[in-house]
Write an enzyme that holds these catalytic residues in place. Structure first.
Site, PDB file in Angstrom:
ATOM      1  N   GLY A   1       0.830  -1.209   0.000  1.00 21.03           N
ATOM      2  CA  GLY A   1       0.000   0.000   0.000  1.00 21.03           C
ATOM      3  C   GLY A   1       0.854   1.243   0.000  1.00 21.03           C
ATOM      4  N   ASN A   2       0.245   2.373   0.318  1.00 22.23           N
ATOM      5  CA  ASN A   2       1.007   3.627   0.384  1.00 22.23           C
ATOM      6  C   ASN A   2       0.421   4.530   1.465  1.00 22.23           C
ATOM      7  OD1 ASN A   2      -1.058   5.434  -0.891  1.00 22.23           O
ATOM      8  ND2 ASN A   2      -0.793   3.942  -2.536  1.00 22.23           N
ATOM      9  N   HIS A   3       1.051   5.680   1.653  1.00 24.00           N
ATOM     10  CA  HIS A   3       0.685   6.555   2.778  1.00 24.00           C
ATOM     11  C   HIS A   3      -0.463   7.505   2.478  1.00 24.00           C
ATOM     12  CE1 HIS A   3       3.863   5.365   5.439  1.00 24.00           C
ATOM     13  NE2 HIS A   3       4.802   5.603   4.521  1.00 24.00           N
ATOM     14  N   SER A   4      -1.106   7.410   1.323  1.00 25.48           N
ATOM     15  CA  SER A   4      -2.131   8.402   1.001  1.00 25.48           C
ATOM     16  C   SER A   4      -3.301   8.327   1.999  1.00 25.48           C
ATOM     17  CB  SER A   4      -2.658   8.147  -0.418  1.00 25.48           C
ATOM     18  OG  SER A   4      -3.708   9.047  -0.673  1.00 25.48           O
TER      19      SER A   4
ATOM     20  N   ALA B   1      -3.640   7.592  -4.984  1.00 21.90           N
ATOM     21  CA  ALA B   1      -2.278   7.069  -5.166  1.00 21.90           C
ATOM     22  C   ALA B   1      -2.430   5.592  -5.505  1.00 21.90           C
ATOM     23  CB  ALA B   1      -1.479   7.259  -3.891  1.00 21.90           C
TER      24      ALA B   1
END
Ligand code: C5P
Length: 417
Positions: A211-214, A278
């Site tokens: 995943g990502n930090h968005s 993102a």
């Protein structure tokens, strides 16, 4: 700021059970520096009494035009308002407002107000969907009022469906957004926009993902501001845990493939699509059915496959599916922001690319943003620094400019035929 400089909000309260939620909204409005004059209908007082509104607003509360006649309240209250917000707006109030009736203080105020007017309807689904109500909503919207679509959820009793009053916090956000922009507040009325927000998750096994930090904040700000400007908004939310914006249809998704499918369907008929999510560029080839166990020796590498580039695909298929659609991309860069952004704009072929610098606490999860907005045919627009809401409004200003130009071109074509 002295008290008289604070924005003057008229809070019209209709006779629906959701009136109890409006006490919280009133509290939040006064605590965030607004003067609020509550104008309930007589039936609203059956749900929440006059002392509650008076104590929370610190102002007198009347429902008819016969109290304090020497001050001509039926005219003055509307004239001096910076915003009229009606919540809950019952089917009855919508009908009266659409017909221009003036049989109590609230309906008189609606006729004398020249400031932006927001209706937050709440009622049973059947009442909301009835053609009479829908016609009244269309009439009010055509006159420039902002009529929010009710939320979906639990209604009075055991019923569930569309008809719920949005939460007080999200109504406050709409009120703020409209007050910030003032008179031109519904310039996106009649437009449909689709926004993706958040960050996709690609499953490795049932408990892990890439995943990502968005946080989804920028996408949600885009949705909130578009709704506050009158657009019909679909928000495709990838793993976001933020309050639902008022008047917005939300479609939750998890992975890039899911997001891709939903965007392909929802973009049809939309005036603008904004890819603020993102998106993971890669996904694990196999999503293991049970949790991958730690083993002795070197770990097994995770094989990755490339995800679809949704933005690229939206642009590529625009000609046959939505020729006039404005497509906006986002790009997060850690260095050489504008140069990398220009290269990306060329590669993706979208109309606008909002490039922001990320890393070192910037952009992800914060309330503020800073960005450069690039386009293939116009100078760069710099958004030096400010709330994500303001950047969102700036993006909509640029989208609206392009939509208006394409309307003009269509009209030019029509008149030359
Ligand atoms: O290529 P990059 O990820 O930097 O581009 C960012 C823009 O492209 C964003 O608007 C993002 O939503 C979109 N994107 C996409 N599909 C991908 C990757 C990014 O639509 N697979």
């Amino acid at each position: 700021m002295s008290d008289t400089q604070l924005p003057q909000v008229v809070l019209g309260v209709g006779g629906g059970i959701a009136a109890y939620k409006v006490c919280e909204l009133l509290r939040r409005l006064t605590e965030s520096d607004h003067r609020v004059r509550v104008v309930p209908t007589a039936d609203a007082l059956r749900f929440v009494g006059e002392p509650t509104w008076a104590a929370l607003s610190g102002q007198p509360v009347v429902t008819d035009v016969w109290d304090g006649v020497h001050e001509v309240p039926h005219v003055r209250i509307g004239q001096s308002a910076d915003l009229v917000l009606v919540a809950p707006a019952t089917a009855n109030i919508l009908a009266k407002a659409a017909a221009g009736l003036a049989d109590d203080l609230l309906t008189n105020t609606l006729l004398t107000a020249r400031c932006p007017v927001i209706f937050a309807p709440a009622m049973h689904t059947e009442m909301w969907e009835h053609p009479a109500t829908q016609n009244n909503v269309a009439t009010l919207r055509s006159r420039g009022a902002l009529v929010l679509d009710p939320a979906v959820g639990r209604l009075t009793g055991v019923d569930t469906g569309r008809g719920r009053l949005p939460e007080p916090e999200s109504l406050l956000e709409v009120a703020r957004s409209v007050l910030r922009r003032g008179a031109t507040s519904t310039d996106l009325a009649g437009r449909r926009v689709v926004i993706s927000a958040g960050g996709t998750r690609e499953a490795i096994d049932p408990v892990r993902f890439i995943g990502n930090h968005s946080s989804g904040r920028q996408g949600y700000a885009l949705a909130r501001t578009a709704a506050a400007r009158g657009a019909e908004v679909t928000l495709v939310a990838a793993n976001v845990s933020l309050p639902e914006p008022a008047g917005v249809r939300i479609i939750p998704v998890v992975s890039t493939e899911e997001l891709s499918e939903v965007m392909a369907t929802e973009r049809v008929g939309a005036d603008a699509v904004v890819m603020a999510a993102a998106v993971a560029d890669f996904r694990p080839v196999s999503d293991a059915e049970s949790k991958i166990k730690k083993t002795e020796g070197p770990p097994t590498p995770i094989a990755l496959a490339e995800n679809p580039d949704i933005l690229l695909e939206l642009v590529r298929t625009r000609a046959q599916r939505a020729p006039e659609q404005i497509i906006v991309g986002f790009a997060a860069e850690t260095d050489n922001v504008v140069a990398n952004g220009q290269a990306k704009l060329e590669r993706k072929g979208c109309d606008l690319l909002v490039v922001n610098q990320v890393g070192q606490g910037r952009a992800f999860g914060t309330k503020d943003n800073q960005a450069s907005i690039l386009s293939p045919d116009r100078p760069v627009v710099e958004f030096s620094h400010g709330p994500k809401e303001n950047l969102a409004d700036q993006v909509w200003d640029l989208v609206q400019e392009r939509l208006a130009e394409s309307d003009e071109q269509d009209m030019g074509l029509d008149s030359s035929r």
